[in-house]
Every structure is written in structure tokens, then in C-alpha cells.
Design an enzyme around this catalytic site. Structure first.
Site, mmCIF file in Angstrom:
data_model
loop_
_atom_site.group_PDB
_atom_site.id
_atom_site.type_symbol
_atom_site.label_atom_id
_atom_site.label_comp_id
_atom_site.label_asym_id
_atom_site.label_seq_id
_atom_site.Cartn_x
_atom_site.Cartn_y
_atom_site.Cartn_z
ATOM 1 N N ILE A 129 0.826 -1.201 0.000
ATOM 2 C CA ILE A 129 0.000 0.000 0.000
ATOM 3 C C ILE A 129 0.866 1.260 0.000
ATOM 4 O O ILE A 129 0.356 2.370 0.140
ATOM 5 C CB ILE A 129 -0.958 -0.003 1.224
ATOM 6 C CG1 ILE A 129 -0.181 -0.070 2.548
ATOM 7 C CG2 ILE A 129 -1.944 -1.162 1.132
ATOM 8 C CD1 ILE A 129 -1.063 0.001 3.798
ATOM 9 N N ASP A 130 2.199 1.078 -0.196
ATOM 10 C CA ASP A 130 3.118 2.201 0.043
ATOM 11 C C ASP A 130 3.356 3.119 -1.159
ATOM 12 O O ASP A 130 3.950 4.177 -1.003
ATOM 13 C CB ASP A 130 4.468 1.676 0.556
ATOM 14 C CG ASP A 130 5.098 0.639 -0.362
ATOM 15 O OD1 ASP A 130 4.965 0.743 -1.597
ATOM 16 O OD2 ASP A 130 5.750 -0.291 0.157
ATOM 17 N N HIS B 129 -4.353 -4.456 -2.503
ATOM 18 C CA HIS B 129 -4.783 -4.175 -1.129
ATOM 19 C C HIS B 129 -4.974 -2.687 -0.858
ATOM 20 O O HIS B 129 -4.945 -2.264 0.292
ATOM 21 C CB HIS B 129 -3.781 -4.781 -0.125
ATOM 22 C CG HIS B 129 -3.810 -6.281 -0.114
ATOM 23 N ND1 HIS B 129 -2.825 -7.049 0.487
ATOM 24 C CD2 HIS B 129 -4.713 -7.159 -0.609
ATOM 25 C CE1 HIS B 129 -3.133 -8.334 0.340
ATOM 26 N NE2 HIS B 129 -4.262 -8.426 -0.328
ATOM 27 N N ASN C 55 13.097 -13.906 -2.409
ATOM 28 C CA ASN C 55 12.589 -13.695 -1.045
ATOM 29 C C ASN C 55 13.717 -13.907 -0.037
ATOM 30 O O ASN C 55 14.638 -14.680 -0.294
ATOM 31 C CB ASN C 55 11.453 -14.695 -0.753
ATOM 32 C CG ASN C 55 10.427 -14.128 0.209
ATOM 33 O OD1 ASN C 55 9.675 -13.237 -0.161
ATOM 34 N ND2 ASN C 55 10.416 -14.601 1.427
HETATM 35 P P1 OAD Z 1 4.731 -10.727 4.875
HETATM 36 O O1 OAD Z 1 5.282 -9.996 6.035
HETATM 37 O O2 OAD Z 1 3.734 -11.791 5.137
HETATM 38 O O3 OAD Z 1 5.925 -11.392 4.054
HETATM 39 C C1 OAD Z 1 7.049 -10.650 3.679
HETATM 40 C C2 OAD Z 1 8.096 -11.578 3.094
HETATM 41 O O4 OAD Z 1 9.174 -10.782 2.659
HETATM 42 C C3 OAD Z 1 8.660 -12.599 4.087
HETATM 43 O O5 OAD Z 1 8.592 -13.909 3.516
HETATM 44 C C4 OAD Z 1 10.117 -12.158 4.282
HETATM 45 O O6 OAD Z 1 11.001 -13.256 4.423
HETATM 46 C C5 OAD Z 1 10.388 -11.427 2.992
HETATM 47 N N1 OAD Z 1 11.416 -10.377 3.117
HETATM 48 C C6 OAD Z 1 11.761 -9.616 4.191
HETATM 49 N N2 OAD Z 1 12.737 -8.761 3.886
HETATM 50 C C7 OAD Z 1 13.029 -8.955 2.571
HETATM 51 C C8 OAD Z 1 13.957 -8.377 1.649
HETATM 52 N N3 OAD Z 1 14.796 -7.391 2.014
HETATM 53 N N4 OAD Z 1 13.981 -8.851 0.385
HETATM 54 C C9 OAD Z 1 13.151 -9.851 -0.006
HETATM 55 N N5 OAD Z 1 12.273 -10.458 0.821
HETATM 56 C C10 OAD Z 1 12.196 -10.009 2.081
HETATM 57 O O7 OAD Z 1 4.182 -9.628 3.867
HETATM 58 P P2 OAD Z 1 3.178 -9.829 2.646
HETATM 59 O O8 OAD Z 1 3.400 -11.138 1.988
HETATM 60 O O9 OAD Z 1 3.243 -8.604 1.829
HETATM 61 O O10 OAD Z 1 -2.392 -7.169 3.891
HETATM 62 O O11 OAD Z 1 1.801 -9.862 3.391
HETATM 63 C C11 OAD Z 1 0.621 -9.934 2.632
HETATM 64 C C12 OAD Z 1 -0.440 -9.068 3.254
HETATM 65 O O12 OAD Z 1 -0.547 -9.362 4.651
HETATM 66 C C13 OAD Z 1 -0.145 -7.578 3.230
HETATM 67 O O13 OAD Z 1 -0.498 -6.957 2.002
HETATM 68 C C14 OAD Z 1 -1.038 -7.072 4.339
HETATM 69 C C15 OAD Z 1 -0.745 -8.112 5.385
HETATM 70 O O14 OAD Z 1 -1.733 -8.328 6.318
HETATM 71 C C16 OAD Z 1 -3.241 -6.199 4.169
HETATM 72 O O15 OAD Z 1 -2.936 -5.223 4.825
HETATM 73 C C17 OAD Z 1 -4.607 -6.428 3.589
#
Ligand code: OAD
Length: 242
Positions: free
Chosen positions: A95-96, A111, A206
Site C-alpha cells: 500500500i506504500d 490491497h 525472497n
Molecule cells: P509478509 O510480512 O507476510 O511477508 C514478507 C516476506 O518478505 C517474508 O517472507 C520475508 O522473508 C520477505 N522479506 C523480508 N525482507 C526482505 C527483503 N529485504 N527482500 C526480499 N524479501 C524479504 O508480507 P506480505 O506477503 O506482503 O495485507 O503480506 C501480505 C499481506 O498481509 C499484506 O499486504 C497485508 C498483510 O496483512 C493487508 O494489509 C490487507
């Protein structure tokens, strides 16, 4: 592995990126499900649900006000720049709006976005928000319901236009690049599974292996800001590698 990913991406003519919070981690924005993530510190049932908002609209609005201020100083990192200079369609859960700030053109926000408010009663009124000076809780000027961030909360439907655009992009894609997402949140994560069912190559970038790992044709474990410029053929400043 980097070379294999590069070759797959170079050979694609309709690549789609699908991103999550890890894409913006190196811009200083916290992810959700990592050990130091947002949902480890704040309860999503309070801060990301209709019930939470309706129970305490002031408290939830104040939380988003603080988040907006922290977003105001965030800048795109090398991963955003690399994606922006590709010609992919970008389907993102973020959302950024950092992809926009990097200059990416074709972006589907599954989202919602933090720089917009909408009427909670869905009367149709929406307003752009300056995240450096976000407003407190206020009423919709059209129908007097509360205004709220135009983001999707748990239990809510994804915006239909964006969802249809994302499905169409995946249906027409010949490669999917998955970046920085745990793949835990549905229906968004279902798009990765759709791509897998279509048998197109899936490149996953990831920081850690996830439930999406078994779907990957090539998986690169590491930071998006280091790996994306390498596999998309750009240096971190965004110009091409010779
Ligand atoms: P998550 O926090 O679930 O997952 C983020 C992923 O990014 C994790 O698997 C980390 O290992 C990885 N990660 C962290 N730092 C990183 C980096 N520097 N480079 C690459 N990977 C990295 O976040 P989302 O999958 O985005 O929804 O979560 C999905 C949704 O859950 C979000 O959109 C939000 C949240 O609740 C809503 O707000 C509706």
C-alpha cells in the site's frame, strides 16, 4: 541461479511481477510476518478489520496516521528501481506507492493504497491524502459516515477492478516474478498458484523460503534490493550492466 533467472526473464515477453512487503523492507518499511514484523507488535484484528475500526475508530485512525507519517519519508530502493525500468505489469499487495515513486507505470494495487481515504459506508467519496500531514478521524462530507484509509482489511473483498486486472495479467503472462511475499494472504496468493497451474516459469526472490517455494522454477533467497538489479540486468542506480 541468478543467470538462470536472468535468462528466463530475458526470454519472456509478457512478464508480471507480484510483490509483497519484502520489496519495501530496504526502504525502511516493516514487513508483516517476520519476527519484528507489524503483526508481531500490533493485533491485525484491531488494526486491520472492520470490527476493529468500528469498535475504536479514533484509535485505529490514529494508528494509520502514525503509519502514514512513517511512509512519508520512505524512498524507493534498488528493487523498486529495477522493477520500474522493466516493462512488466506490477501486481502488488503493498500500500506504500513506492513503485509509483520509482516511476513504474503499470501497477495493480490489490490491497489499496495508504495515500487515499474513502468513505467507510462506501458512498463513493474518496480523497487523496498527503501522508506527511495526515488528517485525524473525520466524517464523509457526502454521507456523514466515517472516512477511513482506502486499504483492504481482513474479511473485506479485494477491489473488483484491481482483482480483475490482476487475474487478466496472470492469464496473459508468460513469466511471473514473485518478490518479498510470504504468500500467506488469500486471495492474493492464489495468483501465484494460478500461474503455476498455467505452467509458466515462476522466479521467486525472497529473504527466506516460504510456502511459495515449491511453486518456483528458480528461487533466489536474499534481499530484493540486491537480487532484482542483478536478475533484471541493472545496477542499483538503475542503469544497465554492460
Ligand atoms: P509478509 O510480512 O507476510 O511477508 C514478507 C516476506 O518478505 C517474508 O517472507 C520475508 O522473508 C520477505 N522479506 C523480508 N525482507 C526482505 C527483503 N529485504 N527482500 C526480499 N524479501 C524479504 O508480507 P506480505 O506477503 O506482503 O495485507 O503480506 C501480505 C499481506 O498481509 C499484506 O499486504 C497485508 C498483510 O496483512 C493487508 O494489509 C490487507
Amino acid at each position: 541461479m541468478i543467470e538462470q533467472a536472468r535468462q528466463l526473464i530475458d526470454g519472456a515477453s509478457a512478464a508480471v511481477s507480484f510483490s509483497g512487503a519484502g520489496l519495501s523492507a530496504e526502504s525502511g518499511l516493516a514487513t508483516f510476518r517476520d519476527a519484528d514484523g507489524i503483526w508481531a507488535r500490533y493485533d491485525p484484528a484491531v488494526y486491520a478489520s472492520v470490527r476493529g475500526f468500528e469498535t475504536d475508530p479514533d484509535g485505529v485512525s490514529e494508528w494509520y496516521r502514525l503509519r502514514r507519517r512513517s511512509f512519508a519519508s520512505a524512498a524507493p530502493n534498488a528493487a523498486h528501481w529495477a522493477l520500474a525500468t522493466s516493462n512488466m505489469v506490477h501486481v502488488t499487495q503493498n500500500i506504500d506507492t513506492l513503485l509509483e515513486k520509482a516511476g513504474a507505470e503499470s501497477i495493480v494495487h490489490l490491497h489499496g493504497v495508504l495515500d487515499r481515504d474513502r468513505c467507510h459506508a462506501q458512498c463513493g467519496h474518496a480523497e487523496h491524502i498527503d501522508v506527511s500531514d495526515p488528517p485525524a478521524l473525520r466524517r464523509c462530507p457526502r454521507c456523514n459516515a466515517y472516512m477511513r484509509p482506502d486499504v483492504v482489511w481482513f474479511g473485506e473483498n479485494l477491489p473488483a477492478v484491481e482483482w480483475n486486472a490482476a487475474e487478466a495479467a496472470i492469464d496473459g503472462a508468460d513469466l511471473l516474478l514473485v518478490v518479498g511475499t510470504s504468500g500467506e494472504v488469500w486471495p492474493a496468493a492464489g495468483l501465484i498458484h494460478s500461474a503455476h497451474r498455467r505452467d509458466i516459469p515462476i522466479v521467486v526472490v525472497n529473504a527466506d523460503p516460504t510456502s511459495v517455494s515449491p511453486l518456483a522454477t528458480v528461487e533466489l533467497v536474499g534481499k530484493a534490493a540486491e537480487l532484482l538489479p542483478a536478475i533484471l540486468g541493472q545496477n542499483p542506480e538503475g542503469s544497465s550492466i554492460m
